[in-house]
Design an enzyme around this catalytic site. Structure first.
Site, PDB file in Angstrom:
ATOM      1  N   GLY A  99       0.842  -1.206   0.000  1.00 37.70           N
ATOM      2  CA  GLY A  99       0.000   0.000   0.000  1.00 37.70           C
ATOM      3  C   GLY A  99       0.873   1.250   0.000  1.00 37.70           C
ATOM      4  O   GLY A  99       1.523   1.563   0.994  1.00 37.70           O
ATOM      5  N   ALA A 147     -11.141   9.091  17.911  1.00 35.69           N
ATOM      6  CA  ALA A 147     -12.468   9.460  18.431  1.00 35.69           C
ATOM      7  C   ALA A 147     -12.347  10.615  19.432  1.00 35.69           C
ATOM      8  O   ALA A 147     -13.132  11.567  19.404  1.00 35.69           O
ATOM      9  CB  ALA A 147     -13.121   8.244  19.091  1.00 35.69           C
ATOM     10  N   CYS A 180      -9.776   9.649   8.333  1.00 33.93           N
ATOM     11  CA  CYS A 180      -9.791   8.859   9.573  1.00 33.93           C
ATOM     12  C   CYS A 180     -10.953   9.121  10.528  1.00 33.93           C
ATOM     13  O   CYS A 180     -11.596   8.178  10.981  1.00 33.93           O
ATOM     14  CB  CYS A 180      -8.492   9.070  10.328  1.00 33.93           C
ATOM     15  SG  CYS A 180      -7.123   8.213   9.569  1.00 33.93           S
ATOM     16  N   ARG A 218     -10.470  13.668   1.076  1.00 33.10           N
ATOM     17  CA  ARG A 218     -11.380  12.654   1.626  1.00 33.10           C
ATOM     18  C   ARG A 218     -12.191  13.244   2.784  1.00 33.10           C
ATOM     19  O   ARG A 218     -11.628  13.802   3.721  1.00 33.10           O
ATOM     20  CB  ARG A 218     -10.585  11.415   2.060  1.00 33.10           C
ATOM     21  CG  ARG A 218     -10.097  10.602   0.868  1.00 33.10           C
ATOM     22  CD  ARG A 218      -9.262   9.404   1.280  1.00 33.10           C
ATOM     23  NE  ARG A 218      -7.959   9.800   1.764  1.00 33.10           N
ATOM     24  CZ  ARG A 218      -7.022   8.937   2.175  1.00 33.10           C
ATOM     25  NH1 ARG A 218      -7.270   7.642   2.159  1.00 33.10           N
ATOM     26  NH2 ARG A 218      -5.851   9.361   2.603  1.00 33.10           N
TER      27      ARG A 218
HETATM   28  C1  UDX Z   1      -5.892  12.451  12.067  1.00 35.57           C
HETATM   29  C2  UDX Z   1      -5.154  12.306  13.408  1.00 35.57           C
HETATM   30  O1  UDX Z   1      -4.777  13.610  13.888  1.00 35.57           O
HETATM   31  C3  UDX Z   1      -3.921  11.425  13.241  1.00 35.57           C
HETATM   32  O2  UDX Z   1      -3.286  11.199  14.491  1.00 35.57           O
HETATM   33  C4  UDX Z   1      -4.351  10.080  12.634  1.00 35.57           C
HETATM   34  O3  UDX Z   1      -3.216   9.265  12.400  1.00 35.57           O
HETATM   35  C5  UDX Z   1      -5.116  10.292  11.342  1.00 35.57           C
HETATM   36  O4  UDX Z   1      -6.219  11.178  11.556  1.00 35.57           O
HETATM   37  P1  UDX Z   1      -5.557  13.915   9.867  1.00 35.57           P
HETATM   38  O5  UDX Z   1      -6.947  13.481   9.536  1.00 35.57           O
HETATM   39  O6  UDX Z   1      -4.499  13.745   8.829  1.00 35.57           O
HETATM   40  O7  UDX Z   1      -5.022  13.132  11.174  1.00 35.57           O
HETATM   41  O8  UDX Z   1      -5.561  15.472  10.260  1.00 35.57           O
HETATM   42  P2  UDX Z   1      -5.964  16.286  11.590  1.00 35.57           P
HETATM   43  O9  UDX Z   1      -4.935  17.327  11.798  1.00 35.57           O
HETATM   44  O10 UDX Z   1      -6.254  15.419  12.731  1.00 35.57           O
HETATM   45  O11 UDX Z   1      -7.299  17.048  11.137  1.00 35.57           O
HETATM   46  C6  UDX Z   1      -8.523  16.366  10.892  1.00 35.57           C
HETATM   47  C7  UDX Z   1      -9.633  17.362  10.619  1.00 35.57           C
HETATM   48  O12 UDX Z   1      -9.972  18.094  11.789  1.00 35.57           O
HETATM   49  C8  UDX Z   1      -9.277  18.404   9.557  1.00 35.57           C
HETATM   50  O13 UDX Z   1     -10.390  18.617   8.715  1.00 35.57           O
HETATM   51  C9  UDX Z   1      -8.956  19.641  10.372  1.00 35.57           C
HETATM   52  O14 UDX Z   1      -9.161  20.839   9.666  1.00 35.57           O
HETATM   53  C10 UDX Z   1      -9.979  19.489  11.512  1.00 35.57           C
HETATM   54  N1  UDX Z   1      -9.602  20.220  12.743  1.00 35.57           N
HETATM   55  C11 UDX Z   1      -8.459  19.895  13.419  1.00 35.57           C
HETATM   56  C12 UDX Z   1     -10.447  21.203  13.241  1.00 35.57           C
HETATM   57  O15 UDX Z   1     -11.496  21.492  12.655  1.00 35.57           O
HETATM   58  N2  UDX Z   1     -10.109  21.848  14.407  1.00 35.57           N
HETATM   59  C13 UDX Z   1      -8.974  21.555  15.108  1.00 35.57           C
HETATM   60  O16 UDX Z   1      -8.748  22.174  16.167  1.00 35.57           O
HETATM   61  C14 UDX Z   1      -8.120  20.543  14.591  1.00 35.57           C
HETATM   62  P1  ADP Z   2      -4.046   5.463   3.407  1.00 35.79           P
HETATM   63  O1  ADP Z   2      -4.490   6.888   3.590  1.00 35.79           O
HETATM   64  O2  ADP Z   2      -4.527   4.564   4.530  1.00 35.79           O
HETATM   65  O3  ADP Z   2      -2.578   5.317   3.160  1.00 35.79           O
HETATM   66  P2  ADP Z   2      -4.602   5.124   0.580  1.00 35.79           P
HETATM   67  O4  ADP Z   2      -5.917   4.880  -0.065  1.00 35.79           O
HETATM   68  O5  ADP Z   2      -3.885   6.419   0.339  1.00 35.79           O
HETATM   69  O6  ADP Z   2      -4.834   4.886   2.141  1.00 35.79           O
HETATM   70  O7  ADP Z   2      -3.569   3.962   0.167  1.00 35.79           O
HETATM   71  C1  ADP Z   2      -3.839   2.604   0.173  1.00 35.79           C
HETATM   72  C2  ADP Z   2      -3.125   1.949  -1.023  1.00 35.79           C
HETATM   73  O8  ADP Z   2      -3.212   0.528  -0.886  1.00 35.79           O
HETATM   74  C3  ADP Z   2      -3.721   2.278  -2.394  1.00 35.79           C
HETATM   75  O9  ADP Z   2      -2.735   2.893  -3.199  1.00 35.79           O
HETATM   76  C4  ADP Z   2      -4.157   0.907  -2.954  1.00 35.79           C
HETATM   77  O10 ADP Z   2      -3.939   0.799  -4.356  1.00 35.79           O
HETATM   78  C5  ADP Z   2      -3.250  -0.039  -2.197  1.00 35.79           C
HETATM   79  N1  ADP Z   2      -3.741  -1.428  -2.109  1.00 35.79           N
HETATM   80  C6  ADP Z   2      -4.978  -1.866  -1.759  1.00 35.79           C
HETATM   81  N2  ADP Z   2      -5.031  -3.213  -1.756  1.00 35.79           N
HETATM   82  C7  ADP Z   2      -3.792  -3.669  -2.108  1.00 35.79           C
HETATM   83  C8  ADP Z   2      -3.202  -4.980  -2.282  1.00 35.79           C
HETATM   84  N3  ADP Z   2      -3.903  -6.094  -2.059  1.00 35.79           N
HETATM   85  N4  ADP Z   2      -1.906  -5.058  -2.671  1.00 35.79           N
HETATM   86  C9  ADP Z   2      -1.177  -3.917  -2.873  1.00 35.79           C
HETATM   87  N5  ADP Z   2      -1.677  -2.661  -2.718  1.00 35.79           N
HETATM   88  C10 ADP Z   2      -2.965  -2.531  -2.346  1.00 35.79           C
END
Ligand code: UDX
Ligand code: ADP
EC number: 1.1.1.22
Length: 469
Positions: free
Chosen positions: A12, A228, A279, A349
């Site tokens: 991945g 969460a 996430c 996303r």
């Molecule tokens: C999150 C977690 O922080 C990280 O630890 C985990 O591994 C993956 O998920 P990410 O989604 O990349 O990371 O970004 P993050 O900085 O957490 O922001 C998530 C969302 O919350 C964004 O849309 C951001 O704009 C929003 N946010 C964040 C707020 O609206 N207010 C804040 O105070 C902080």
């Molecule tokens: P994340 O944010 O968790 O890294 P992404 O969607 O950016 O998720 O990346 C996941 C990657 O895993 C994609 O590029 C997808 O093509 C790859 N993937 C999914 N299934 C397989 C598999 N069976 N073997 C190799 N790569 C895979």
């Protein structure tokens, strides 16, 4: 026996796998790191000058290590066969159909990766769960591995090593993590040895006291719980933003006062139009679903309400725009500044811009979208049929020309340094600013002549009268 790892494969090549493996390659020159993916275009991009993801600091590291001890390939089977340790960081989206639809994690990609590992492994492997997975996934994966491996005597040790990096700051998070969490079957010797092998990899740059070990289920659950809790803080402050608007308090002042309490702390208290990203929502739904499956309805409902508050916040924002603009936005050009779910990433996303954009289009608006990093193709993919009402721009000033309103959807730094006097000049009047990220200088904007709605801040008289409240 503790294996001193010299070859790692990561299945991945996404937002998690790519940056994490680049960091391991940088910090562990003695380890050969091979990142594999089934997507040829993705691998081609990793091998090109234009990486498939934008992440500050990533380019330099990839360029430094690629071809030396960092490799990107679609030869999934070959890379698995030759590696001692295999990280799995495939996507685990929310299920769209069937049992648990809209809540449970879809493990199709994970299972397929496990079957490939089982089929090609001729030597012992340490398997590391990197993708966020439901609690007890390791147990299920172990069964798939054991039942599908044709070579006798091959041992699979499964570890959970959840990723805590945040997009936009991934390289800093990986360089100096708050903690690295490694879960394994630490009740037995073999499990303990496997954990030690992974601890040794991270110990090349992470201080020992920041490397935490736990049992498998605790590690898996910790990831869901951490996301969460973070999301819950945002929903909590966003709920306050609604109350602030209703009462004349200022959400930034409230957040500042709250954050000064050392038990609460200042981080993740920025009110916004809503959290996005791959996430938070997915992990909460997943967590709540697991609770439901264990009959813990009240616990599940508690966590669902965090997602509910996030949806409310996005809806509330759309309603504000419509009511402020005299209850009609039909055929009005509305500029969205920013489309990514946060700054310093091209990732969209679950971006709040998607739901807000759809809400505005439903009310008849024509959208003009500008984002410094998100491609037109990505916006088209996210907005689908709505695209007939959307134009994307490469220049912010063109996006804003003749617009009736601007909605700030992402907190990109460049938005703060724009010449807002010039922007006022090219917009229709009255010119509205709806700041969904609280990044602009609202007093200055008002001096220029804008009508400003700043989320969670006292509502100005013009808007109050337009909305009849
Ligand atoms: C999150 C977690 O922080 C990280 O630890 C985990 O591994 C993956 O998920 P990410 O989604 O990349 O990371 O970004 P993050 O900085 O957490 O922001 C998530 C969302 O919350 C964004 O849309 C951001 O704009 C929003 N946010 C964040 C707020 O609206 N207010 C804040 O105070 C902080
Ligand atoms: P994340 O944010 O968790 O890294 P992404 O969607 O950016 O998720 O990346 C996941 C990657 O895993 C994609 O590029 C997808 O093509 C790859 N993937 C999914 N299934 C397989 C598999 N069976 N073997 C190799 N790569 C895979």
């Amino acid at each position: 026996m503790v294996v001193k790892v010299t070859s790692i494969c990561c299945i991945g090549a996404g937002y998690v796998g790519g940056p994490t493996m680049a960091m391991i390659a940088l910090k562990c020159p003695h380890i050969k790191v091979t990142v594999v993916d089934i997507s040829q275009p993705r691998i081609d991009a990793w091998n090109s000058d234009e990486l498939p993801i934008y992440e500050p600091g990533l380019d330099e590291i990839v360029k430094q290590c690629r071809g030396k001890n960092l490799f990107f390939t679609t030869d999934v089977e070959g890379a698995i066969a030759e590696s001692e340790m295999i990280f799995v960081s495939v996507n685990t989206p929310t299920k769209k159909t069937g049992l648990g639809k809209g809540k449970a994690a879809d493990l199709t990609y994970w299972e397929s990766a496990a079957r490939t590992i089982a089929a090609v492994s001729k030597t012992n492997k340490i398997i590391v769960e990197k993708s966020t997975v439901p609690v007890r996934t390791a147990e299920a994966i172990e069964k798939v591995l054991q039942r599908n491996c044709n070579t006798s005597g091959v041992r699979f040790d499964i570890l959970s090593n959840p990723e805590f990096l945040a997009e936009g700051t991934a390289m800093d998070d990986l360089t100096a993590p708050d903690r690295v969490l490694i879960g394994g079957k630490i009740e037995g010797q073999e499990g303990t040895d496997a954990v030690a092998s992974l601890v040794e990899v991270y110990a090349n740059w992470v201080p020992q006291e920041r490397i935490i070990t736990a049992n498998l289920w605790s590690a898996e659950l910790s990831k869901l719980a951490a996301n969460a809790f973070l999301a819950q803080r945002i929903s909590s402050i966003n709920s306050m933003s609604a109350l602030c608007e209703a009462t004349g308090a200022d959400v930034s002042q409230v957040a500042y006062a709250l954050g000064k309490d050392s038990r609460i702390g200042p981080k993740f208290l920025n009110a916004s139009v809503g959290f996005g990203g791959s996430c938070f929502q997915k992990d909460i739904l997943n967590l709540a679903y697991i609770c439901e499956c264990h009959g813990l309805t009240e616990v599940a409902d508690y966590w669902y309400s965090v997602v509910g508050m996030n949806d409310y916040q996005k809806n509330r924002f759309v309603k504000r725009v419509v009511s402020a603009m005299f209850n009609t936005i039909r055929n009005k050009k509305i500029c969205m500044l920013g489309f990514a779910f946060k700054k310093d990433t091209g990732d969209t996303r679950e971006a709040p811009a998607i739901d807000v954009g759809n809400g505005l289009i439903e009310d008849g608006a024509r959208l003009a979208i500008y984002d410094p990093k998100v491609s037109d193709a990505q916006i088209a993919m996210d907005m689908g049929a709505g695209m007939s009402n959307i134009t994307t721009y490469k220049s912010h000033i063109e996006a804003l020309r003749d617009a009736h309103a601007v909605c700030v959807m992402t907190e990109w730094d460049e938005f703060k340094s724009y010449d807002w006097g010039e922007i006022y000049g090219v917009m229709q009047k009255p010119a509205f600013v709806f700041d969904g990220r609280l990044i602009l200088d609202h007093d200055k904007l008002r001096e220029i002549g804008f009508i400003v709605y700043a989320l969670g801040k006292p509502i100005e008289p013009f808007l109050r009268s337009a909305e009849g409240n």
